[in-house]
Write an enzyme that holds these catalytic residues in place. Structure first.
Site, PDB file in Angstrom:
ATOM      1  N   ASP A 153       0.829  -1.214   0.000  1.00 49.34           N
ATOM      2  CA  ASP A 153       0.000   0.000   0.000  1.00 49.34           C
ATOM      3  C   ASP A 153       0.863   1.265   0.000  1.00 49.34           C
ATOM      4  O   ASP A 153       1.998   1.257   0.488  1.00 49.34           O
ATOM      5  CB  ASP A 153      -0.914  -0.020   1.237  1.00 49.34           C
ATOM      6  CG  ASP A 153      -2.050   0.979   1.113  1.00 49.34           C
ATOM      7  OD1 ASP A 153      -2.451   1.297  -0.025  1.00 49.34           O
ATOM      8  OD2 ASP A 153      -2.540   1.445   2.158  1.00 49.34           O
ATOM      9  N   HIS A 167       2.268   3.337  -8.976  1.00 49.56           N
ATOM     10  CA  HIS A 167       2.099   1.911  -9.300  1.00 49.56           C
ATOM     11  C   HIS A 167       3.295   1.414 -10.111  1.00 49.56           C
ATOM     12  O   HIS A 167       3.792   0.307  -9.887  1.00 49.56           O
ATOM     13  CB  HIS A 167       0.792   1.677 -10.058  1.00 49.56           C
ATOM     14  CG  HIS A 167      -0.426   2.094  -9.292  1.00 49.56           C
ATOM     15  ND1 HIS A 167      -0.593   1.812  -7.956  1.00 49.56           N
ATOM     16  CD2 HIS A 167      -1.532   2.797  -9.670  1.00 49.56           C
ATOM     17  CE1 HIS A 167      -1.762   2.303  -7.542  1.00 49.56           C
ATOM     18  NE2 HIS A 167      -2.342   2.906  -8.560  1.00 49.56           N
ATOM     19  N   LEU A 188      10.363 -20.802  -4.263  1.00 58.35           N
ATOM     20  CA  LEU A 188       9.402 -19.937  -3.554  1.00 58.35           C
ATOM     21  C   LEU A 188       8.058 -20.081  -4.249  1.00 58.35           C
ATOM     22  O   LEU A 188       8.007 -20.184  -5.478  1.00 58.35           O
ATOM     23  CB  LEU A 188       9.859 -18.464  -3.640  1.00 58.35           C
ATOM     24  CG  LEU A 188       8.855 -17.389  -3.187  1.00 58.35           C
ATOM     25  CD1 LEU A 188       8.717 -17.392  -1.658  1.00 58.35           C
ATOM     26  CD2 LEU A 188       9.289 -16.001  -3.650  1.00 58.35           C
TER      27      LEU A 188
HETATM   28  C1  IPE Z   1      -5.496  -2.631  -0.068  1.00 55.20           C
HETATM   29  O1  IPE Z   1      -5.178  -1.293  -0.174  1.00 55.20           O
HETATM   30  C2  IPE Z   1      -5.421  -3.298  -1.411  1.00 55.20           C
HETATM   31  C3  IPE Z   1      -4.082  -3.410  -1.987  1.00 55.20           C
HETATM   32  C4  IPE Z   1      -2.964  -3.000  -1.462  1.00 55.20           C
HETATM   33  C5  IPE Z   1      -4.028  -4.105  -3.255  1.00 55.20           C
HETATM   34  P1  IPE Z   1      -6.305  -0.171  -0.327  1.00 55.20           P
HETATM   35  O2  IPE Z   1      -5.584   1.111  -0.471  1.00 55.20           O
HETATM   36  O3  IPE Z   1      -7.243  -0.534  -1.412  1.00 55.20           O
HETATM   37  O4  IPE Z   1      -7.071  -0.279   1.065  1.00 55.20           O
HETATM   38  P2  IPE Z   1      -7.838   0.820   1.901  1.00 55.20           P
HETATM   39  O5  IPE Z   1      -8.840   1.456   0.981  1.00 55.20           O
HETATM   40  O6  IPE Z   1      -6.826   1.809   2.375  1.00 55.20           O
HETATM   41  O7  IPE Z   1      -8.446   0.078   3.043  1.00 55.20           O
HETATM   42  C1  IPE Z   2      -1.693   0.216  -3.308  1.00 53.84           C
HETATM   43  O1  IPE Z   2      -1.452   1.577  -3.298  1.00 53.84           O
HETATM   44  C2  IPE Z   2      -1.899  -0.330  -4.715  1.00 53.84           C
HETATM   45  C3  IPE Z   2      -3.281  -0.728  -4.983  1.00 53.84           C
HETATM   46  C4  IPE Z   2      -4.274  -0.728  -4.153  1.00 53.84           C
HETATM   47  C5  IPE Z   2      -3.567  -1.173  -6.336  1.00 53.84           C
HETATM   48  P1  IPE Z   2      -2.645   2.620  -3.313  1.00 53.84           P
HETATM   49  O2  IPE Z   2      -3.016   2.892  -4.732  1.00 53.84           O
HETATM   50  O3  IPE Z   2      -3.760   2.195  -2.442  1.00 53.84           O
HETATM   51  O4  IPE Z   2      -1.920   3.887  -2.702  1.00 53.84           O
HETATM   52  P2  IPE Z   2      -2.505   4.870  -1.598  1.00 53.84           P
HETATM   53  O5  IPE Z   2      -2.876   4.034  -0.411  1.00 53.84           O
HETATM   54  O6  IPE Z   2      -3.685   5.550  -2.204  1.00 53.84           O
HETATM   55  O7  IPE Z   2      -1.375   5.795  -1.304  1.00 53.84           O
HETATM   56 MG    MG Z   3      -4.125   2.414  -0.459  1.00 51.67          MG
END
Ligand code: IPE
Ligand code: IPE
Ligand code: MG
Length: 235
Positions: free
Chosen positions: A19, A36, A130
């Protein structure tokens, strides 16, 4: 690498909620999708270190079922990144003897992603160093609900088998030992709710693009210091 780190518990299942990509990019004045893209390097380095540390299973949360709610442009960019990255990641997995499989729903993935998933799985099926699992269109609640429905419709049956089938896991894996979440949030966001029953939780404020093998080592070291009791008492 200390002697302590070398003797990390095996076979070990590490799961990571990757995240913070969007915030990493926004803080740099870049579009969220740049985060990303930047996260790909973290993924590569984390996987390499996981192999070196002889981790048995590594499950990475790449796209949750709730992530479909994001703006279409971001979802499309994520799907494009997946379709483009899976072939080269699969080639790297073959070289490193890694088995790559995808968990989650497959019926909603765009065709190019689904094809890339199937090819990557087929190419890496014999990997033994792995087991790398990428969670795509994954929801623990949805999987648990569908597993329960399967059991009800079939009279009875093995719940874990039903759960595996519900999220398309191709083989049973041990419960999660260590769950890492980057990006500073301290929640599970519908990830591996069943398998994390006794997981040690490790939260780091580092955004995913800033995570790497050294930071994985730090998390593994913290894990090693935890005392796991599984409801019993320490002796
Ligand atoms: C969880 O992160 C999903 C992934 C890392 C793929 P999100 O950014 O979607 O989760 P919330 O919205 O903060 O709970
Ligand atoms: C995690 O990073 C990747 C996915 C959920 C696909 P985020 O896109 O949720 O990044 P933040 O949390 O908004 O910074
Ligand atoms: Mg996120």
């Amino acid at each position: 690498m200390t002697r302590d780190q070398e003797s990390i518990e095996n076979p070990m299942h590490v799961a990571i909620i990757m995240d913070g990509n969007g915030r990493w990019a926004t803080e740099r004045g870049l579009p969220r999708t740049a985060g990303h893209h930047a996260g790909i390097r973290s993924l590569r380095e984390t996987v390499e270190t996981a192999v070196q540390r002889q981790i048995h299973t590594l499950t990475l949360y790449a796209f949750s079922s709730d992530n479909w709610q994001r703006p279409q442009s971001e979802v499309r960019a994520l799907m494009r990144i997946l379709a483009a990255q899976l072939p080269s990641q699969a080639a790297r997995c073959v070289r490193q003897n890694i088995r790559l499989s995808i968990i989650g729903r497959r019926d909603r993935l765009p065709d190019p992603v689904l094809q890339a998933v199937q090819r990557a799985e087929a190419r890496t099926i014999h990997g033994t160093a792995l087991h790398l699992r990428l969670a795509l269109d994954y929801s623990a609640r949805d999987s648990l609900t569908r597993a329960a429905q399967h059991i009800r419709n079939n009279g009875n049956g093995d719940f874990l088998q039903a759960l595996m089938r519900a999220y398309n896991a191709d083989s049973p894996v041990p419960d999660v030992d260590l769950l890492i979440r980057t990006g500073g949030e301290q929640r599970l966001s519908d990830f591996l709710l069943w398998e994390c029953a006794y997981a040690e939780l490790y939260f780091t404020p580092d955004y995913w693009p800033d995570f790497d093998g050294t930071k994985l080592d730090t998390a593994l070291y913290a894990f090693q210091k935890r005392q796991r009791r599984f409801g019993s008492v320490s002796v």
